[in-house]
Write a protein that holds these residues in place. Sequence first.
Motif, short mmCIF file in Angstrom:
data_model
loop_
_atom_site.label_atom_id
_atom_site.label_comp_id
_atom_site.label_asym_id
_atom_site.label_seq_id
_atom_site.Cartn_x
_atom_site.Cartn_y
_atom_site.Cartn_z
N ILE A 181 0.64 -1.09 0.09
CA ILE A 181 0.07 0.01 -0.19
C ILE A 181 0.91 1.06 -0.05
CG2 ILE A 181 -1.85 1.27 1.34
CD1 ILE A 181 -2.94 -1.47 2.15
N PRO A 182 1.74 1.32 0.80
CA PRO A 182 2.44 2.66 0.87
C PRO A 182 3.45 2.75 -0.30
CG PRO A 182 3.52 1.09 2.46
CD PRO A 182 2.13 0.39 2.07
N VAL A 183 3.87 1.69 -1.00
CA VAL A 183 4.50 1.73 -2.32
C VAL A 183 3.75 2.26 -3.42
CG1 VAL A 183 5.87 0.65 -3.73
CG2 VAL A 183 6.23 -0.10 -1.45
N VAL A 184 2.46 1.77 -3.39
CA VAL A 184 1.62 2.25 -4.46
C VAL A 184 1.14 3.81 -4.19
CG1 VAL A 184 -0.80 1.87 -5.24
CG2 VAL A 184 0.60 0.07 -4.82
N LEU A 185 0.98 3.96 -2.92
CA LEU A 185 0.56 5.45 -2.62
C LEU A 185 1.84 6.51 -3.06
CD1 LEU A 185 -1.16 5.07 0.62
CD2 LEU A 185 -2.18 5.46 -1.40
N ILE A 186 3.13 6.09 -2.74
CA ILE A 186 4.10 6.68 -3.02
C ILE A 186 4.26 6.90 -4.50
CG2 ILE A 186 6.78 6.73 -3.12
CD1 ILE A 186 6.61 5.38 -0.39
N SER A 187 4.01 5.97 -5.42
CA SER A 187 4.10 6.08 -6.58
C SER A 187 3.12 6.97 -7.32
CB SER A 187 3.87 4.55 -7.31
OG SER A 187 4.19 4.50 -8.79
N VAL A 188 2.01 6.85 -6.79
CA VAL A 188 0.70 7.65 -7.12
C VAL A 188 0.87 9.14 -6.89
CG1 VAL A 188 -1.74 8.18 -6.83
CG2 VAL A 188 -0.89 5.85 -6.80
N SER A 189 1.45 9.44 -5.87
CA SER A 189 1.66 10.75 -5.34
C SER A 189 2.79 11.41 -6.38
CB SER A 189 2.26 10.91 -3.89
OG SER A 189 1.33 10.26 -3.19
N LEU A 190 3.82 10.64 -6.42
CA LEU A 190 4.80 11.18 -7.35
C LEU A 190 4.36 11.30 -8.86
CD1 LEU A 190 7.91 9.00 -6.34
CD2 LEU A 190 7.55 11.32 -5.87
N SER A 191 3.77 10.43 -9.27
CA SER A 191 3.09 10.44 -10.78
C SER A 191 2.21 11.94 -10.61
CB SER A 191 2.22 9.26 -10.85
OG SER A 191 1.47 9.54 -12.27
N ALA A 192 1.30 12.18 -9.67
CA ALA A 192 0.49 13.27 -9.76
C ALA A 192 1.50 14.43 -9.89
CB ALA A 192 -0.41 13.28 -8.28
N VAL A 193 2.60 14.56 -8.81
CA VAL A 193 3.46 15.59 -8.82
C VAL A 193 3.98 16.07 -10.39
CG1 VAL A 193 5.58 16.49 -7.91
CG2 VAL A 193 3.94 15.63 -6.52
N MET A 194 4.33 15.06 -10.92
CA MET A 194 5.20 15.00 -12.31
C MET A 194 4.02 15.42 -13.42
SD MET A 194 7.94 11.85 -12.15
CE MET A 194 8.72 12.74 -13.56
N TYR A 195 2.71 15.14 -13.21
CA TYR A 195 1.73 15.50 -13.98
C TYR A 195 1.36 16.93 -13.93
CZ TYR A 195 -2.45 15.35 -16.75
OH TYR A 195 -3.49 15.61 -17.88
N PHE A 196 0.89 17.27 -12.77
CA PHE A 196 0.53 18.91 -12.44
C PHE A 196 1.70 19.74 -12.32
CE2 PHE A 196 -2.78 15.97 -10.97
CZ PHE A 196 -3.95 16.23 -11.75
N VAL A 197 2.81 19.35 -11.84
CA VAL A 197 3.81 20.55 -11.71
C VAL A 197 4.59 20.76 -13.15
CG1 VAL A 197 5.84 21.19 -10.69
CG2 VAL A 197 4.21 19.89 -9.37
N PRO A 198 4.30 21.95 -13.68
CA PRO A 198 4.96 22.44 -14.94
C PRO A 198 6.26 21.95 -15.17
CG PRO A 198 3.89 24.22 -14.18
CD PRO A 198 3.71 23.28 -13.08
N VAL A 199 7.20 22.11 -14.01
CA VAL A 199 8.67 21.84 -14.28
C VAL A 199 9.06 20.42 -14.81
CG1 VAL A 199 9.10 21.24 -11.93
CG2 VAL A 199 10.98 22.39 -13.15
N PHE A 200 8.10 19.46 -14.45
CA PHE A 200 8.07 18.13 -14.67
C PHE A 200 7.69 17.83 -16.10
CE2 PHE A 200 8.37 17.97 -10.10
CZ PHE A 200 9.65 17.47 -9.88
N ALA A 201 6.85 18.54 -16.94
CA ALA A 201 6.35 18.45 -18.23
C ALA A 201 7.35 17.83 -18.94
CB ALA A 201 5.78 19.62 -18.86
N PRO A 202 8.55 18.07 -19.31
CA PRO A 202 9.56 17.47 -20.26
C PRO A 202 9.72 15.84 -20.00
CG PRO A 202 10.51 19.42 -19.69
CD PRO A 202 9.22 19.30 -18.60
N LEU A 203 9.32 15.40 -18.66
CA LEU A 203 9.41 14.17 -18.30
C LEU A 203 8.40 13.21 -18.42
CD1 LEU A 203 11.80 14.80 -15.25
CD2 LEU A 203 12.63 14.10 -17.40
N LYS A 204 7.22 13.87 -19.16
CA LYS A 204 5.82 12.97 -18.91
C LYS A 204 5.96 11.68 -19.67
CE LYS A 204 3.91 15.37 -23.14
NZ LYS A 204 2.89 16.08 -23.57
#
Length: 234
Positions: A181-204
């Motif tokens: 569960i925590p591993v999944v939550l970490i992955s989901v949280s990181l994915s959300a950050v990389m999707y919504f934070v503009p600075v990570f756009a080149p890494l989508k």
Amino acid sequence: MTFKKGLKDGTPIMLAYFAVSLAFGVSAVALGVPNYVALIMSMTNLTSAGQQAGVIIVASLGSVLEIILTQLIINSRYFLMSLSLSQRLDKKFTLADRFLCAFGITDEIFAVAVSQKERVTKGYIIGLILLPFIGWSSGTLIGALIGDFMPEFIVNALQIAIYAMFIGIVLPDCVKNYKIIPVVLISVSLSAVMYFVPVFAPLKNVACVLCAIVASVIGAIIFPIPKEEGEQNE
């Protein structure tokens, strides 16, 4: 771990793939891709995001190099899946068997195969891949043939089916093992950050791989597998 068990485990995947590939067939024809080309793409590639990106490049008359680079980036997560699943394969797997296995690896097929308690046999993996392959190919063909008559809201709804199915695959393991569960939550949280934070756009296009690596490393540090248990799994 028989062929019959593989067919049974692959049936839900086949149904979801059929629904999603209907949407791909519709969109491919809408972009001007002939029916037979859409079918060949699905029979030689099992990747929804990769195929969708590829068909757009084909429709816009992009170069072969552009297609190759795009597919390498979008499908880079399969490198990690292949490495992980290769450790669970039966010792009888030949090099040709491994190539067949690599061809059929998708997010869902990998999730089901790697969750098995016993080593994955050749018969099981063939059964697991066969029905999803048929569902993906036939769905593409039917979608390409009836695309002009299918309402847009139905096509959009079909594209969500694969996400619901993947959640259905992950949740049972989360219930059985709280450490997941925590591993999944970490992955989901990181994915959300990389999707919504503009600075990570080149890494989508590689966000999935990066999130999986970071979450797996954190999980391995917090919940290390005892040496005895690891040797037993091998």
